[in-house]
Design an enzyme around this catalytic site. Sequence first.
Site, short mmCIF file in Angstrom:
data_model
loop_
_atom_site.label_atom_id
_atom_site.label_comp_id
_atom_site.label_asym_id
_atom_site.label_seq_id
_atom_site.Cartn_x
_atom_site.Cartn_y
_atom_site.Cartn_z
CG ASN A 10 -1.72 1.22 1.43
OD1 ASN A 10 -1.77 2.07 0.55
ND2 ASN A 10 -2.36 1.35 2.59
CD1 TRP A 11 3.52 1.01 -2.94
CD2 TRP A 11 3.54 2.25 -4.83
NE1 TRP A 11 4.22 0.32 -3.91
CE2 TRP A 11 4.25 1.06 -5.07
CE3 TRP A 11 3.41 3.18 -5.86
CZ2 TRP A 11 4.85 0.78 -6.30
CZ3 TRP A 11 4.00 2.91 -7.08
CH2 TRP A 11 4.71 1.72 -7.31
CE LYS A 12 -0.33 3.24 4.78
NZ LYS A 12 -0.26 3.33 6.23
CG HIS A 96 -6.02 1.87 5.07
ND1 HIS A 96 -5.65 2.83 5.97
CD2 HIS A 96 -4.98 1.01 4.95
CE1 HIS A 96 -4.40 2.56 6.39
NE2 HIS A 96 -3.98 1.45 5.78
CD GLU A 98 -3.16 5.53 6.70
OE1 GLU A 98 -3.10 5.62 5.47
OE2 GLU A 98 -2.24 5.03 7.39
CD GLU A 165 -3.77 -2.64 7.22
OE1 GLU A 165 -2.67 -2.90 6.73
OE2 GLU A 165 -4.38 -1.57 7.01
N GLY A 171 2.01 2.23 10.82
CA GLY A 171 2.95 3.34 10.69
C GLY A 171 3.59 3.75 12.01
CB SER A 203 4.75 -1.62 12.05
OG SER A 203 4.28 -0.29 12.22
N GLY A 224 2.69 -1.18 4.29
CA GLY A 224 2.72 0.25 3.98
C GLY A 224 4.16 0.72 3.76
N GLY A 225 4.74 1.33 4.78
CA GLY A 225 6.07 1.93 4.68
C GLY A 225 7.11 1.02 4.01
P1 PGA Z 1 2.52 0.25 7.66
O1 PGA Z 1 1.10 0.43 6.96
O2 PGA Z 1 3.12 -1.03 7.13
O3 PGA Z 1 3.32 1.47 7.23
O4 PGA Z 1 2.29 0.20 9.12
C1 PGA Z 1 0.24 -0.67 6.76
C2 PGA Z 1 -1.06 -0.18 6.17
O5 PGA Z 1 -1.51 0.90 6.53
O6 PGA Z 1 -1.67 -0.87 5.32
#
Ligand code: PGA
Length: 242
Positions: A10-12, A96, A98, A165, A171, A203, A224-225
Amino acid sequence: MRRTRLVAGNWKMHGSRASNQALLDALLAEIGVPAGAECAVCPPFPYLQQVSERLRGTPIAWGAQNVSEHAQGAHTGEVSAAMLREFGCRYVIVGHSERRQLYGEGDAQVAAKFAAARGAGLTPILCVGETLQEREAGRTEEVVARQLDEVLKKASFEDAVLAYEPVWAIGTGRTATPQQAQEVHAFLRKRVSNATRILYGGSVKAQSAAAIFAMPDVDGGLIGGASLAATEFLAIVKAGGQ
Ligand code: PGA
């Protein structure tokens, strides 16, 4: 039963034409034919054309990070599931945390998005997860059950993907322990089919992936990251293939 693991990036809201190209080139140089785990990346909408051109015919699938619940019409700023199909998306992330926390998406809207994605032939990756406050209040199961059940009321899950999640792990560098993940995955498993893939997200790094993926009900990760760095992401995909 053995479910093929899926590792999805997930590149966000990250990337640029140049950095996407460098990242995709680096992934494709190393990905190896059937990597053992399926692999997908979810870039921001404007890069779907670039990503689809680069990844067509390769072992890496792609998807989007959000979709409208509406088919078309006066919805300024929104993108429909049929549009995503035109760009070759297989997957779309739905619900998600977010989106839920920063953009006010509620369970009913998430369920409508899930149904719209299914209706267009996309595979939704439905995210569920509790906040730290909810975990500490012992409400984890109640929260993830509510988030999932709202979707199950509206659409069949079939081959859709579920992602657990925990919000406190996204994050933050604070990953759930493999046991914490497994407990929630086993709880969710009772509500979906044995064939459904349940990913863990929050994470996940190259260093922590193998132990989490080794849990019986963890079928890969939503990353994500760590999906923005080729070596790190490739190592996670490799862990998914073990
Ligand atoms: P993260 O994000 O790996 O940076 O914690 C995961 C996600 O939000 O899907």
